[in-house]
Design a protein around this motif. Sequence first.
Motif, PDB file in Angstrom:
ATOM      1  N   LEU A 114     -12.985  22.680  -2.909  1.00  0.00           N
ATOM      2  CA  LEU A 114     -12.913  21.844  -1.717  1.00  0.00           C
ATOM      3  C   LEU A 114     -11.761  22.305  -0.840  1.00  0.00           C
ATOM      4  O   LEU A 114     -10.823  22.951  -1.311  1.00  0.00           O
ATOM      5  CB  LEU A 114     -12.712  20.375  -2.108  1.00  0.00           C
ATOM      6  N   ILE A 115     -11.833  21.935   0.439  1.00  0.00           N
ATOM      7  CA  ILE A 115     -10.829  22.329   1.425  1.00  0.00           C
ATOM      8  C   ILE A 115     -10.144  21.077   1.952  1.00  0.00           C
ATOM      9  O   ILE A 115     -10.804  20.079   2.258  1.00  0.00           O
ATOM     10  CB  ILE A 115     -11.492  23.082   2.597  1.00  0.00           C
ATOM     11  N   GLY A 116      -8.826  21.156   2.063  1.00  0.00           N
ATOM     12  CA  GLY A 116      -8.130  20.019   2.653  1.00  0.00           C
ATOM     13  C   GLY A 116      -6.765  20.381   3.174  1.00  0.00           C
ATOM     14  O   GLY A 116      -6.109  21.295   2.669  1.00  0.00           O
ATOM     15  N   THR A 117      -6.334  19.663   4.211  1.00  0.00           N
ATOM     16  CA  THR A 117      -4.935  19.716   4.594  1.00  0.00           C
ATOM     17  C   THR A 117      -4.158  18.901   3.548  1.00  0.00           C
ATOM     18  O   THR A 117      -4.743  18.310   2.642  1.00  0.00           O
ATOM     19  CB  THR A 117      -4.744  19.198   6.036  1.00  0.00           C
ATOM     20  N   ILE A 118      -2.847  18.883   3.647  1.00  0.00           N
ATOM     21  CA  ILE A 118      -2.026  18.364   2.547  1.00  0.00           C
ATOM     22  C   ILE A 118      -2.361  16.921   2.186  1.00  0.00           C
ATOM     23  O   ILE A 118      -2.406  16.556   1.006  1.00  0.00           O
ATOM     24  CB  ILE A 118      -0.527  18.512   2.893  1.00  0.00           C
ATOM     25  N   GLU A 119      -2.614  16.070   3.186  1.00  0.00           N
ATOM     26  CA  GLU A 119      -2.894  14.660   2.857  1.00  0.00           C
ATOM     27  C   GLU A 119      -4.203  14.534   2.082  1.00  0.00           C
ATOM     28  O   GLU A 119      -4.310  13.720   1.148  1.00  0.00           O
ATOM     29  CB  GLU A 119      -2.891  13.790   4.125  1.00  0.00           C
ATOM     30  N   CYS A 135       0.852  -1.189   0.000  1.00  0.00           N
ATOM     31  CA  CYS A 135       0.000   0.000   0.000  1.00  0.00           C
ATOM     32  C   CYS A 135       0.887   1.238   0.000  1.00  0.00           C
ATOM     33  O   CYS A 135       2.103   1.149   0.190  1.00  0.00           O
ATOM     34  CB  CYS A 135      -0.939   0.026   1.211  1.00  0.00           C
ATOM     35  N   LEU A 136       0.267   2.375  -0.197  1.00  0.00           N
ATOM     36  CA  LEU A 136       0.921   3.675  -0.069  1.00  0.00           C
ATOM     37  C   LEU A 136       0.400   4.339   1.201  1.00  0.00           C
ATOM     38  O   LEU A 136      -0.818   4.497   1.365  1.00  0.00           O
ATOM     39  CB  LEU A 136       0.599   4.561  -1.283  1.00  0.00           C
ATOM     40  N   SER A 137       1.301   4.690   2.102  1.00  0.00           N
ATOM     41  CA  SER A 137       0.921   5.398   3.328  1.00  0.00           C
ATOM     42  C   SER A 137       1.397   6.842   3.227  1.00  0.00           C
ATOM     43  O   SER A 137       2.375   7.131   2.531  1.00  0.00           O
ATOM     44  CB  SER A 137       1.528   4.718   4.549  1.00  0.00           C
ATOM     45  N   ILE A 138       0.723   7.742   3.921  1.00  0.00           N
ATOM     46  CA  ILE A 138       1.023   9.175   3.811  1.00  0.00           C
ATOM     47  C   ILE A 138       1.118   9.804   5.197  1.00  0.00           C
ATOM     48  O   ILE A 138       0.244   9.608   6.043  1.00  0.00           O
ATOM     49  CB  ILE A 138      -0.069   9.914   3.000  1.00  0.00           C
ATOM     50  N   THR A 139       2.194  10.553   5.412  1.00  0.00           N
ATOM     51  CA  THR A 139       2.275  11.436   6.572  1.00  0.00           C
ATOM     52  C   THR A 139       2.623  12.830   6.073  1.00  0.00           C
ATOM     53  O   THR A 139       3.273  12.976   5.036  1.00  0.00           O
ATOM     54  CB  THR A 139       3.306  10.940   7.600  1.00  0.00           C
ATOM     55  N   ASN A 140       2.175  13.845   6.783  1.00  0.00           N
ATOM     56  CA  ASN A 140       2.209  15.203   6.216  1.00  0.00           C
ATOM     57  C   ASN A 140       2.312  16.280   7.286  1.00  0.00           C
ATOM     58  O   ASN A 140       1.985  16.057   8.450  1.00  0.00           O
ATOM     59  CB  ASN A 140       0.926  15.441   5.398  1.00  0.00           C
ATOM     60  N   GLN A 141       2.772  17.467   6.843  1.00  0.00           N
ATOM     61  CA  GLN A 141       2.668  18.683   7.653  1.00  0.00           C
ATOM     62  C   GLN A 141       1.174  18.923   7.877  1.00  0.00           C
ATOM     63  O   GLN A 141       0.384  18.875   6.950  1.00  0.00           O
ATOM     64  CB  GLN A 141       3.328  19.849   6.931  1.00  0.00           C
ATOM     65  N   ARG A 142       0.776  19.203   9.094  1.00  0.00           N
ATOM     66  CA  ARG A 142      -0.636  19.078   9.440  1.00  0.00           C
ATOM     67  C   ARG A 142      -1.499  20.318   9.172  1.00  0.00           C
ATOM     68  O   ARG A 142      -2.538  20.213   8.527  1.00  0.00           O
ATOM     69  CB  ARG A 142      -0.770  18.694  10.923  1.00  0.00           C
ATOM     70  N   GLU A 143      -1.119  21.458   9.681  1.00  0.00           N
ATOM     71  CA  GLU A 143      -2.039  22.611   9.659  1.00  0.00           C
ATOM     72  C   GLU A 143      -2.016  23.391   8.354  1.00  0.00           C
ATOM     73  O   GLU A 143      -2.819  24.305   8.160  1.00  0.00           O
ATOM     74  CB  GLU A 143      -1.706  23.546  10.829  1.00  0.00           C
ATOM     75  N   THR A 144      -1.104  23.053   7.466  1.00  0.00           N
ATOM     76  CA  THR A 144      -1.055  23.697   6.149  1.00  0.00           C
ATOM     77  C   THR A 144      -2.327  23.372   5.379  1.00  0.00           C
ATOM     78  O   THR A 144      -2.775  22.232   5.364  1.00  0.00           O
ATOM     79  CB  THR A 144       0.189  23.212   5.380  1.00  0.00           C
ATOM     80  N   ILE A 145      -2.902  24.386   4.723  1.00  0.00           N
ATOM     81  CA  ILE A 145      -4.242  24.213   4.137  1.00  0.00           C
ATOM     82  C   ILE A 145      -4.243  24.571   2.651  1.00  0.00           C
ATOM     83  O   ILE A 145      -3.523  25.469   2.224  1.00  0.00           O
ATOM     84  CB  ILE A 145      -5.277  25.071   4.920  1.00  0.00           C
ATOM     85  N   VAL A 146      -5.050  23.830   1.889  1.00  0.00           N
ATOM     86  CA  VAL A 146      -5.169  24.040   0.446  1.00  0.00           C
ATOM     87  C   VAL A 146      -6.651  24.129   0.082  1.00  0.00           C
ATOM     88  O   VAL A 146      -7.463  23.332   0.562  1.00  0.00           O
ATOM     89  CB  VAL A 146      -4.542  22.875  -0.364  1.00  0.00           C
TER      90      VAL A 146
END
Length: 488
Positions: A149-154, A64-75
């Motif tokens: 749409l709104i999302g954090t990086i992940e 599988c592909l797992s993802i970890t990311n900088q959290r509060e950054t918003i797109v």
Amino acid sequence: TSATKAMLFDGSGGLLDKVSVPHEQIYPQPGWVEHDAEKIYQNTVQSAKALLEKNRGSEKELLCLSITNQRETIVVFDRQTGKPLHNAIVWQCRRGSEICAALVDAGKNKIVQQKTGLPIDPYFSASKLKWLVDNYPEIRNKLIAGDALIGTIETYLIYRLTKGTTFASDQTNACRTLLYDIKNLRWDEALCDIFDIPIEVLPEVRESSAQFGETNIEDALMSPIPICGVMGDSQAALFAQRCYDVGAAKVTFGTGSSVLLNIGADMIHSDNGIVTTIAWVHEGEPSYAFEGIMNFTGATIAWLQNQMEIIADAAETENLARSVADNGGVYLVSAFVGLSAPYWEPNVKGAILGLTPHSTKAHIVRSALEAIAYRIRDVLSLMAQDAEVEMQYIHADGGAVANRFLMQFVADMLGIIVRASSLPELSALGAVFSGMLGMGVVQTIAALQQLPMESVDFTPKMDHELVDKYYLGWQAAVQQVLYQPKQG
């Protein structure tokens, strides 16, 4: 925050290979920080393809592909194309300061803190979003219409990687937005109203070990694989460090640093500037943590290198710090983007104090490293007090664990053992552990304890009186910064 890394792990959590692709830090004006979200996606694909190219033959074994990311950054991104409508606004960015101050003045902090465990502060995502909505009518209109749409990086990466078929986040990221009720585990209408955000354009929230669709990584794979194991970087490091019991703690050294202390299944509030956050949710049951966030630690070393040109490489700092007998009375208070926990003063500025004709660049470099340890002590002592736990050691991870001067100084300042991971990238390993759990490689969280783990212990050695002298000097320096004359 500074680069995208693709890593290949084996079934026991061993790191086999990695590729890193840096991206630009964009500073439109003082205190503002942005990233090109399109570039981050392209770098994600590029790094994954490069890793696969280096490891030909491994594709058929990929789980599988797992993802970890900088959290509060918003797109904010287009529903149809997935393309960002504005640069990502980074967790370090302070442009929401006035919005936050107005909401605090309006008495909104109590309800926000009760529901989210967090104070109203520009560090978190909601004020960044409100700033976008207030300043870009076209973005506001697209959100209201449901066309954006709104999302954090992940969330953004998952949406792009799955060609728009999965619009989802996990609790460890959702809980960092100021829009998520961490007790009832849901987006909150009242919080969205406070920040003027349409709740309908927020992602579905799943557990970290859930599946988040499938991807072939832009045709890098012959057959798609599941995306499974999604976790914000700090919680992922806590998970990788096996901090599954109440009282277990870790510190991640990165651009910023995060101290997390497992406080168990009950949500506890602190009156001392320590935030409460979701550590993870498994089979519907949340585990909570206290968190102390230091938003400019490793970034201070980068500042010494890139802006001040005092050093050519971060690796120099250890020998420079050791080249002087002490700090020479020099303290660097790294309030470059305000001071976060436990002070939560977004508008103060950084300072170097105690300079004399005797001061050298070695003293300044040493003071930058020491500041990291002081700030960890600031938050950890309050955490232990509020959680009513006694700690004998703290796990450490991140690139700075290679700096033995810093690790020893942290151990001395805290008075407990620092257990430094031999694998710096523990956030990635935590996401992988979550993926292993979700894919059935291990059946329980407890089973992860059996996987091998290498670390180096740093035991406190400094005389207590000297520890107190250093720390009192730090507290005096912070007070001088906190009481700077107000600008304007």
